[in-house]
Scaffold this active site. Sequence first.
Site, PDB file in Angstrom:
ATOM      1  N   GLY A  74       0.816  -1.210   0.000  1.00  0.00           N
ATOM      2  CA  GLY A  74       0.000   0.000   0.000  1.00  0.00           C
ATOM      3  C   GLY A  74       0.849   1.259   0.000  1.00  0.00           C
ATOM      4  N   ASN A 153      -7.610   3.766   9.098  1.00  0.00           N
ATOM      5  CA  ASN A 153      -7.127   2.504   9.657  1.00  0.00           C
ATOM      6  C   ASN A 153      -7.346   2.381  11.160  1.00  0.00           C
ATOM      7  OD1 ASN A 153      -5.100   4.600   8.995  1.00  0.00           O
ATOM      8  ND2 ASN A 153      -3.770   3.414  10.346  1.00  0.00           N
ATOM      9  N   GLN A 183      -7.763   0.313   3.558  1.00  0.00           N
ATOM     10  CA  GLN A 183      -8.590  -0.225   4.647  1.00  0.00           C
ATOM     11  C   GLN A 183     -10.033  -0.516   4.245  1.00  0.00           C
ATOM     12  OE1 GLN A 183      -7.774  -1.517   7.415  1.00  0.00           O
ATOM     13  NE2 GLN A 183      -5.661  -0.827   7.644  1.00  0.00           N
ATOM     14  N   SER A 203      -3.639  -2.818  -0.720  1.00  0.00           N
ATOM     15  CA  SER A 203      -2.533  -3.664  -0.255  1.00  0.00           C
ATOM     16  C   SER A 203      -3.056  -5.059   0.034  1.00  0.00           C
ATOM     17  CB  SER A 203      -1.965  -3.047   1.029  1.00  0.00           C
ATOM     18  OG  SER A 203      -0.974  -3.875   1.561  1.00  0.00           O
ATOM     19  N   GLY A 204      -2.393  -6.087  -0.522  1.00  0.00           N
ATOM     20  CA  GLY A 204      -2.901  -7.458  -0.408  1.00  0.00           C
ATOM     21  C   GLY A 204      -3.053  -7.971   1.013  1.00  0.00           C
ATOM     22  N   HIS A 205      -2.093  -7.636   1.885  1.00  0.00           N
ATOM     23  CA  HIS A 205      -2.092  -8.292   3.208  1.00  0.00           C
ATOM     24  C   HIS A 205      -3.196  -7.815   4.136  1.00  0.00           C
ATOM     25  CE1 HIS A 205      -0.023  -5.285   5.954  1.00  0.00           C
ATOM     26  NE2 HIS A 205       0.278  -4.744   4.792  1.00  0.00           N
ATOM     27  N   THR A 241      11.029  -7.241 -12.240  1.00  0.00           N
ATOM     28  CA  THR A 241      10.352  -8.474 -12.648  1.00  0.00           C
ATOM     29  C   THR A 241       9.151  -8.728 -11.744  1.00  0.00           C
ATOM     30  OG1 THR A 241      12.439  -9.356 -13.416  1.00  0.00           O
ATOM     31  CG2 THR A 241      10.691 -10.963 -13.003  1.00  0.00           C
ATOM     32  N   CYS A 329       4.113   4.225  19.836  1.00  0.00           N
ATOM     33  CA  CYS A 329       5.249   4.492  20.706  1.00  0.00           C
ATOM     34  C   CYS A 329       6.407   5.003  19.851  1.00  0.00           C
ATOM     35  CB  CYS A 329       5.644   3.212  21.417  1.00  0.00           C
ATOM     36  SG  CYS A 329       6.828   3.477  22.706  1.00  0.00           S
TER      37      CYS A 329
HETATM   38  N1  PLP Z   1      -2.767   3.012   4.076  1.00  0.00           N
HETATM   39  C1  PLP Z   1      -3.493   2.594   5.123  1.00  0.00           C
HETATM   40  C2  PLP Z   1      -4.799   3.265   5.410  1.00  0.00           C
HETATM   41  C3  PLP Z   1      -3.025   1.557   5.921  1.00  0.00           C
HETATM   42  O1  PLP Z   1      -3.756   1.157   6.962  1.00  0.00           O
HETATM   43  C4  PLP Z   1      -1.772   0.961   5.622  1.00  0.00           C
HETATM   44  C5  PLP Z   1      -1.216  -0.083   6.489  1.00  0.00           C
HETATM   45  O2  PLP Z   1      -1.519  -0.177   7.657  1.00  0.00           O
HETATM   46  C6  PLP Z   1      -1.060   1.432   4.509  1.00  0.00           C
HETATM   47  C7  PLP Z   1      -1.590   2.452   3.751  1.00  0.00           C
HETATM   48  C8  PLP Z   1       0.261   0.852   4.132  1.00  0.00           C
HETATM   49  O3  PLP Z   1       0.114  -0.426   3.582  1.00  0.00           O
HETATM   50  P1  PLP Z   1       1.391  -1.391   3.466  1.00  0.00           P
HETATM   51  O4  PLP Z   1       1.680  -1.887   4.838  1.00  0.00           O
HETATM   52  O5  PLP Z   1       0.959  -2.479   2.548  1.00  0.00           O
HETATM   53  O6  PLP Z   1       2.478  -0.581   2.905  1.00  0.00           O
END
Ligand code: PLP
Length: 400
Positions: A74, A153, A183, A203-205, A241, A329
């Site tokens: 992301g 987020n 999100q 973002s995939g994860h 790649t 933190c």
């Molecule tokens: N944008 C938002 C709103 C997110 O919550 C996050 C990750 O927590 C990101 C961007 C960044 O994504 P990535 O960890 O895949 O770089």
Amino acid sequence: MADKLIYLDNNATTRVDDNVYEAMLPYFKEEYANPSSMYKFATKASNALKDAREQVRAFFNAKSEKEIIFTSCGSESANTAIRGVLNMNPGKKHIITTKVEHPCVLNLYQTLEKQGYKVDYIGVNSIGELDLEQLNDAINEDTALVSVMYANNETGVINPIEKISEIIKSKNPNTKFFVDAVQVAGKIPIDVQALGVDLLGISGHKFHAPKGVGALYVNSKTIITPLIIGGHQERGKRAGTENVPYIVGLGKACDIAHDFLKYEATEVKRLRDKLETGILKNIYNARLNTGLANRVPNTTNIGFEYIEGELILLHLSDLGICASSGSACTSGSLEPSHVLRAMNVPFTAIHGSIRFSLSKYTTDADIDYVNSVLPGVIEKIRNLSPYQEELAELKRRKSL
Ligand code: PLP
């Protein structure tokens, strides 16, 4: 350490879906060819890439698969969008964003400010809703880019993207609009055409694909420069790649997420509401930081007044429960979250704010367990608080 694992930190990252994992496997050891190669052995890899691009296109309802760029995360999607747009418009030096963006956007803007850009940071109200009037007033002839996250987020609050697109187009049709949709992917539908956005990143994860893969939508009317310069991959917009197994995983996750949207809106929301109701009913010093704001179905952000969030998280961790604190933190000092500060969450609650974020893997048993142990955890920590008088007053008021 408890044997249990109750994972309620899905806005941080998610478990890879079994079907995503299975779909990726052939591309590590069997179909490992470089998809750009000419020989027949590369056909499966290059077809897999094409299929994944179509899956992401469909997930976004983009017009063409040419509008999809694969990235590594992301953060890369956001950096590519923002720098790519600004580089194409070197004469324009004004950017608009919000005070509550993710650091991958906010920290980039701080860097750009040092390079001569003027950035306006739009504020939010006490429940996290964006000030659209302020946004409207900030747009001018020099505005190259507006970037607004789809959902926050930390709080899950959803921004009215379609309305913001209309405001931008009516004030300055040449201004580009980037949306960080990290999100919302898999939580609510994404339709780039209906939203009227120029660029949008995921973002995939965050929705059951692995870490290390993302995507960026760039509509056909928007030209960007690449962030990573090198080979011709991704139509010259992102060299390197292609990460075929992970891209296959992302495509599969998009298909699955699309099928699960209804489940998110009903079941995940039901469980989130059950957790929230249980906490607010049984813990007198709890407050819902987002009030009645429109939110993604999986997130709740609750402030526990007069106690420390980190202490709550440590106790929960000992019970096998993973959640996250509203405060980050930084360099040894406990800085309250920039999002909750922008919302003016009272100082009595800001340090004790906890985010719980659910997923399709969350069960009723998980929520029942949290609701059964959390009041005891909070009571234990409350007893150590130096604010006993204030807590007694809160208890008295709640029971009135
Ligand atoms: N944008 C938002 C709103 C997110 O919550 C996050 C990750 O927590 C990101 C961007 C960044 O994504 P990535 O960890 O895949 O770089």
